[in-house]
Design an enzyme around this catalytic site. Sequence first.
Site, PDB file in Angstrom:
ATOM      1  N   HIS A 241      -3.374  -3.090   3.057  1.00 37.19           N
ATOM      2  CA  HIS A 241      -2.616  -2.227   2.152  1.00 37.19           C
ATOM      3  C   HIS A 241      -1.116  -2.522   2.171  1.00 37.19           C
ATOM      4  O   HIS A 241      -0.315  -1.676   1.791  1.00 37.19           O
ATOM      5  CB  HIS A 241      -2.886  -0.746   2.477  1.00 37.19           C
ATOM      6  CG  HIS A 241      -4.295  -0.326   2.165  1.00 37.19           C
ATOM      7  ND1 HIS A 241      -4.859   0.836   2.640  1.00 37.19           N
ATOM      8  CD2 HIS A 241      -5.252  -0.925   1.406  1.00 37.19           C
ATOM      9  CE1 HIS A 241      -6.109   0.929   2.196  1.00 37.19           C
ATOM     10  NE2 HIS A 241      -6.373  -0.124   1.450  1.00 37.19           N
TER      11      HIS A 241
ATOM     12  N   CYS B 186      16.459  -6.514  -6.987  1.00 37.92           N
ATOM     13  CA  CYS B 186      16.139  -7.905  -6.669  1.00 37.92           C
ATOM     14  C   CYS B 186      17.402  -8.763  -6.756  1.00 37.92           C
ATOM     15  O   CYS B 186      18.133  -8.697  -7.751  1.00 37.92           O
ATOM     16  CB  CYS B 186      15.083  -8.391  -7.664  1.00 37.92           C
ATOM     17  SG  CYS B 186      14.632 -10.115  -7.464  1.00 37.92           S
TER      18      CYS B 186
ATOM     19  N   GLU C 229     -13.285  12.757  14.756  1.00 39.89           N
ATOM     20  CA  GLU C 229     -14.003  13.477  13.690  1.00 39.89           C
ATOM     21  C   GLU C 229     -15.039  12.552  13.067  1.00 39.89           C
ATOM     22  O   GLU C 229     -14.838  11.330  13.026  1.00 39.89           O
ATOM     23  CB  GLU C 229     -13.018  13.911  12.580  1.00 39.89           C
ATOM     24  CG  GLU C 229     -11.869  14.778  13.044  1.00 39.89           C
ATOM     25  CD  GLU C 229     -12.319  16.146  13.532  1.00 39.89           C
ATOM     26  OE1 GLU C 229     -13.387  16.600  13.075  1.00 39.89           O
ATOM     27  OE2 GLU C 229     -11.630  16.722  14.386  1.00 39.89           O
TER      28      GLU C 229
ATOM     29  N   TYR D  45       9.174   6.882   1.022  1.00 41.55           N
ATOM     30  CA  TYR D  45       9.076   5.671   1.854  1.00 41.55           C
ATOM     31  C   TYR D  45      10.254   5.552   2.817  1.00 41.55           C
ATOM     32  O   TYR D  45      10.078   5.080   3.941  1.00 41.55           O
ATOM     33  CB  TYR D  45       8.896   4.414   0.988  1.00 41.55           C
ATOM     34  CG  TYR D  45       7.453   4.298   0.536  1.00 41.55           C
ATOM     35  CD1 TYR D  45       6.499   3.740   1.372  1.00 41.55           C
ATOM     36  CD2 TYR D  45       7.043   4.823  -0.682  1.00 41.55           C
ATOM     37  CE1 TYR D  45       5.168   3.682   0.990  1.00 41.55           C
ATOM     38  CE2 TYR D  45       5.717   4.780  -1.076  1.00 41.55           C
ATOM     39  CZ  TYR D  45       4.780   4.202  -0.234  1.00 41.55           C
ATOM     40  OH  TYR D  45       3.457   4.168  -0.595  1.00 41.55           O
TER      41      TYR D  45
ATOM     42  N   GLN E 212      -5.707  -1.046   7.664  1.00 42.57           N
ATOM     43  CA  GLN E 212      -5.234  -0.404   6.431  1.00 42.57           C
ATOM     44  C   GLN E 212      -3.804   0.084   6.618  1.00 42.57           C
ATOM     45  O   GLN E 212      -3.173   0.543   5.674  1.00 42.57           O
ATOM     46  CB  GLN E 212      -6.127   0.796   6.095  1.00 42.57           C
ATOM     47  CG  GLN E 212      -7.575   0.444   5.859  1.00 42.57           C
ATOM     48  CD  GLN E 212      -8.445   1.699   5.811  1.00 42.57           C
ATOM     49  OE1 GLN E 212      -8.535   2.369   4.792  1.00 42.57           O
ATOM     50  NE2 GLN E 212      -9.069   2.027   6.928  1.00 42.57           N
TER      51      GLN E 212
HETATM   52  C1  BJW Z   1      -7.982   9.601  14.868  1.00 37.42           C
HETATM   53  C2  BJW Z   1      -7.014  10.115  15.683  1.00 37.42           C
HETATM   54  C3  BJW Z   1      -6.890   9.520  16.919  1.00 37.42           C
HETATM   55  C4  BJW Z   1      -6.920  11.247  13.912  1.00 37.42           C
HETATM   56  N1  BJW Z   1      -7.674   8.496  17.244  1.00 37.42           N
HETATM   57  N2  BJW Z   1      -8.758   8.587  15.203  1.00 37.42           N
HETATM   58  C5  BJW Z   1     -15.329   2.702  -4.663  1.00 37.42           C
HETATM   59  C6  BJW Z   1     -15.739   4.031  -4.705  1.00 37.42           C
HETATM   60  C7  BJW Z   1     -14.856   5.028  -5.080  1.00 37.42           C
HETATM   61  C8  BJW Z   1     -13.543   4.751  -5.430  1.00 37.42           C
HETATM   62  C9  BJW Z   1     -13.130   3.438  -5.384  1.00 37.42           C
HETATM   63  C10 BJW Z   1     -14.020   2.446  -5.019  1.00 37.42           C
HETATM   64  N3  BJW Z   1     -13.348   1.255  -5.045  1.00 37.42           N
HETATM   65  C11 BJW Z   1     -12.062   1.496  -5.401  1.00 37.42           C
HETATM   66  C12 BJW Z   1     -11.903   2.820  -5.632  1.00 37.42           C
HETATM   67  C13 BJW Z   1     -10.643   3.511  -6.063  1.00 37.42           C
HETATM   68  C14 BJW Z   1      -9.693   3.766  -4.912  1.00 37.42           C
HETATM   69  C15 BJW Z   1     -10.387   4.635  -3.863  1.00 37.42           C
HETATM   70  O1  BJW Z   1     -10.834   4.182  -2.840  1.00 37.42           O
HETATM   71  N4  BJW Z   1     -10.450   5.927  -4.115  1.00 37.42           N
HETATM   72  C16 BJW Z   1     -11.098   6.855  -3.184  1.00 37.42           C
HETATM   73  C17 BJW Z   1     -10.044   7.735  -2.528  1.00 37.42           C
HETATM   74  C18 BJW Z   1     -12.105   7.682  -3.949  1.00 37.42           C
HETATM   75  N5  BJW Z   1      -9.230   2.515  -4.331  1.00 37.42           N
HETATM   76  C19 BJW Z   1      -8.212   1.850  -4.841  1.00 37.42           C
HETATM   77  O2  BJW Z   1      -7.617   2.233  -5.845  1.00 37.42           O
HETATM   78  C20 BJW Z   1      -7.813   0.561  -4.159  1.00 37.42           C
HETATM   79  N6  BJW Z   1      -7.684  -0.481  -5.114  1.00 37.42           N
HETATM   80  C21 BJW Z   1      -8.732  -1.061  -5.684  1.00 37.42           C
HETATM   81  O3  BJW Z   1      -9.875  -0.774  -5.385  1.00 37.42           O
HETATM   82  O4  BJW Z   1      -8.401  -2.028  -6.609  1.00 37.42           O
HETATM   83  C22 BJW Z   1      -9.442  -2.496  -7.472  1.00 37.42           C
HETATM   84  C23 BJW Z   1      -9.512  -1.516  -8.615  1.00 37.42           C
HETATM   85  C24 BJW Z   1      -8.429  -1.359  -9.416  1.00 37.42           C
HETATM   86  C25 BJW Z   1      -8.498  -0.471 -10.490  1.00 37.42           C
HETATM   87  C26 BJW Z   1      -9.646   0.288 -10.677  1.00 37.42           C
HETATM   88  C27 BJW Z   1     -10.724   0.142  -9.814  1.00 37.42           C
HETATM   89  C28 BJW Z   1     -10.663  -0.774  -8.777  1.00 37.42           C
HETATM   90  C29 BJW Z   1      -6.441   0.695  -3.515  1.00 37.42           C
HETATM   91  C30 BJW Z   1      -6.418   1.675  -2.399  1.00 37.42           C
HETATM   92  C31 BJW Z   1      -4.989   1.806  -1.876  1.00 37.42           C
HETATM   93  C32 BJW Z   1      -4.862   2.851  -0.788  1.00 37.42           C
HETATM   94  N7  BJW Z   1      -3.479   3.065  -0.552  1.00 37.42           N
HETATM   95  C33 BJW Z   1      -3.075   3.966   0.504  1.00 37.42           C
HETATM   96  C34 BJW Z   1      -1.531   4.043   0.497  1.00 37.42           C
HETATM   97  C35 BJW Z   1      -0.981   2.745   1.075  1.00 37.42           C
HETATM   98  C36 BJW Z   1       0.492   2.695   1.018  1.00 37.42           C
HETATM   99  C37 BJW Z   1       1.159   3.686   1.947  1.00 37.42           C
HETATM  100  O5  BJW Z   1       0.817   3.798   3.136  1.00 37.42           O
HETATM  101  O6  BJW Z   1       2.049   4.344   1.487  1.00 37.42           O
HETATM  102  O7  BJW Z   1      -3.541   3.497   1.779  1.00 37.42           O
HETATM  103  S1  BJW Z   1      -3.833   5.563   0.379  1.00 37.42           S
HETATM  104  C38 BJW Z   1      -3.996   5.819   2.108  1.00 37.42           C
HETATM  105  O8  BJW Z   1      -5.405   5.890   2.462  1.00 37.42           O
HETATM  106  C39 BJW Z   1      -3.460   4.549   2.770  1.00 37.42           C
HETATM  107  C40 BJW Z   1      -4.459   4.328   3.869  1.00 37.42           C
HETATM  108  O9  BJW Z   1      -4.418   2.989   4.302  1.00 37.42           O
HETATM  109  C41 BJW Z   1      -5.755   4.739   3.230  1.00 37.42           C
HETATM  110  C42 BJW Z   1      -6.856   5.076   4.195  1.00 37.42           C
HETATM  111  O10 BJW Z   1      -6.510   6.180   4.989  1.00 37.42           O
HETATM  112  P1  BJW Z   1      -6.934   6.203   6.521  1.00 37.42           P
HETATM  113  O11 BJW Z   1      -6.262   5.142   7.262  1.00 37.42           O
HETATM  114  O12 BJW Z   1      -8.410   6.270   6.623  1.00 37.42           O
HETATM  115  O13 BJW Z   1      -6.261   7.566   6.983  1.00 37.42           O
HETATM  116  P2  BJW Z   1      -6.802   9.084   6.863  1.00 37.42           P
HETATM  117  O14 BJW Z   1      -5.650   9.980   7.047  1.00 37.42           O
HETATM  118  O15 BJW Z   1      -7.621   9.264   5.643  1.00 37.42           O
HETATM  119  O16 BJW Z   1      -7.794   9.238   8.108  1.00 37.42           O
HETATM  120  C43 BJW Z   1      -7.322   9.250   9.428  1.00 37.42           C
HETATM  121  C44 BJW Z   1      -8.532   9.277  10.362  1.00 37.42           C
HETATM  122  O17 BJW Z   1      -8.070   9.169  11.688  1.00 37.42           O
HETATM  123  C45 BJW Z   1      -9.343  10.572  10.281  1.00 37.42           C
HETATM  124  O18 BJW Z   1     -10.731  10.252  10.190  1.00 37.42           O
HETATM  125  C46 BJW Z   1      -9.065  11.258  11.617  1.00 37.42           C
HETATM  126  O19 BJW Z   1     -10.186  12.001  12.131  1.00 37.42           O
HETATM  127  C47 BJW Z   1      -8.777  10.083  12.489  1.00 37.42           C
HETATM  128  N8  BJW Z   1      -7.928  10.357  13.632  1.00 37.42           N
HETATM  129  N9  BJW Z   1      -6.381  11.172  14.980  1.00 37.42           N
HETATM  130  C48 BJW Z   1      -8.613   8.067  16.322  1.00 37.42           C
HETATM  131  N10 BJW Z   1      -5.962   9.990  17.784  1.00 37.42           N
HETATM  132 ZN    ZN Z   2      13.094 -10.182  -9.291  1.00 37.87          ZN
END
Ligand code: BJW
Ligand code: ZN
Length: 272
Positions: free
Chosen positions: A137, A169, A237, A69, A104
């Site tokens: 997020h 803290c 994409e 981070y 996000q």
């Molecule tokens: C361009 C470009 C240009 C390039 N112009 N475009 C339902 C189904 C399956 C699983 C789950 C579900 N519900 C929940 C889950 C579990 C899990 C999950 O989703 N897992 C999947 C991966 C399978 N979700 C969670 O755990 C979430 N919590 C939750 O649901 O709580 C309830 C619960 C609890 C316990 C059990 C069950 C449920 C929390 C998710 C937290 C995600 N955290 C992160 C890190 C954040 C902190 C940090 O930044 O350090 O968030 S992971 C990471 O992925 C980050 C992002 O916000 C997130 C999404 O990524 P994003 O933004 O889409 O980026 P990329 O890199 O994936 O894509 C980039 C895109 O840009 C690409 O398409 C490129 O083509 C494009 N691009 N250049 C336009 N110039």
């Molecule tokens: Zn504290």
Amino acid sequence: MTDTQAVAAARDLLHRARRVLVLTGAGISAECGVPTFRGPGGLWKRHRPEELATPEAFRRDPRLVWEWYVWRRELVSSCEPGPAHHALAGWLGRRSGSARLVTQNVDGLHARAQREWAAAQGDAPDALGAGRPVELHGALFRVRCTACRRETEHRGTVDASSDATLPRCSDCGALLRPAVVWFGEMLPAEALDEAIRWARAADVALVVGTSALVHPAASLPILVLERGGGLVEVNPEPSPLTPRAAVSIRAPAGTALPVLLGTGELPGVKGG
Ligand code: BJW
Ligand code: ZN
């Protein structure tokens, strides 16, 4: 559909929509120098998510997670909002409350672009009010206490050279963590409720720069589709949402959004 036709069709959909949900992901900041998570050069290429973006990883090795981070905070500090952030900020301002931005991203670049736009209109730069981005997020420059859960803005230096130097803290002395949402953690309730409320009221979802793999964020456009709304996707994409998009603009956000959301007319096309 040619690119020009796609943009014209998307502009028409947005123009006719009473309410628009905008969902953005890491791709919108890619051209500003913030790496995406997945794909070429993505953050996950060098660090496996389960190593760093889970509460278990932080319990196991808080210093390593903080180091990641610190690197990202330094990187984002040197970045500026790009043409896509600025185009979106202006368009949101002009739509005055009939569109809501849900992101996000934790980089804060949307809020910076919106503050700059507000300042250029002569408004107080921090007077975003209901127009502020919904940050699903969390935020890179906020921290939360692992014990008392107090959350504060934190822009200062973090020394991640040893466990002993990690930030603590000021109230209870426990370890501070980045106020972001890791896998398996609940999203901030207020942010998620607001995002769902907008998704349930929107006629159109504009989805920019997300792989649409992470839920519940990726489910928000589905809520719009389920009530008969339309989907516009901007991404070089395809994503799992692409087959359901009314219009898919296969271009970088920094090129597409200024044309899609700008006030000018498209060459050879009547503006929307
Ligand atoms: C361009 C470009 C240009 C390039 N112009 N475009 C339902 C189904 C399956 C699983 C789950 C579900 N519900 C929940 C889950 C579990 C899990 C999950 O989703 N897992 C999947 C991966 C399978 N979700 C969670 O755990 C979430 N919590 C939750 O649901 O709580 C309830 C619960 C609890 C316990 C059990 C069950 C449920 C929390 C998710 C937290 C995600 N955290 C992160 C890190 C954040 C902190 C940090 O930044 O350090 O968030 S992971 C990471 O992925 C980050 C992002 O916000 C997130 C999404 O990524 P994003 O933004 O889409 O980026 P990329 O890199 O994936 O894509 C980039 C895109 O840009 C690409 O398409 C490129 O083509 C494009 N691009 N250049 C336009 N110039
Ligand atoms: Zn504290």
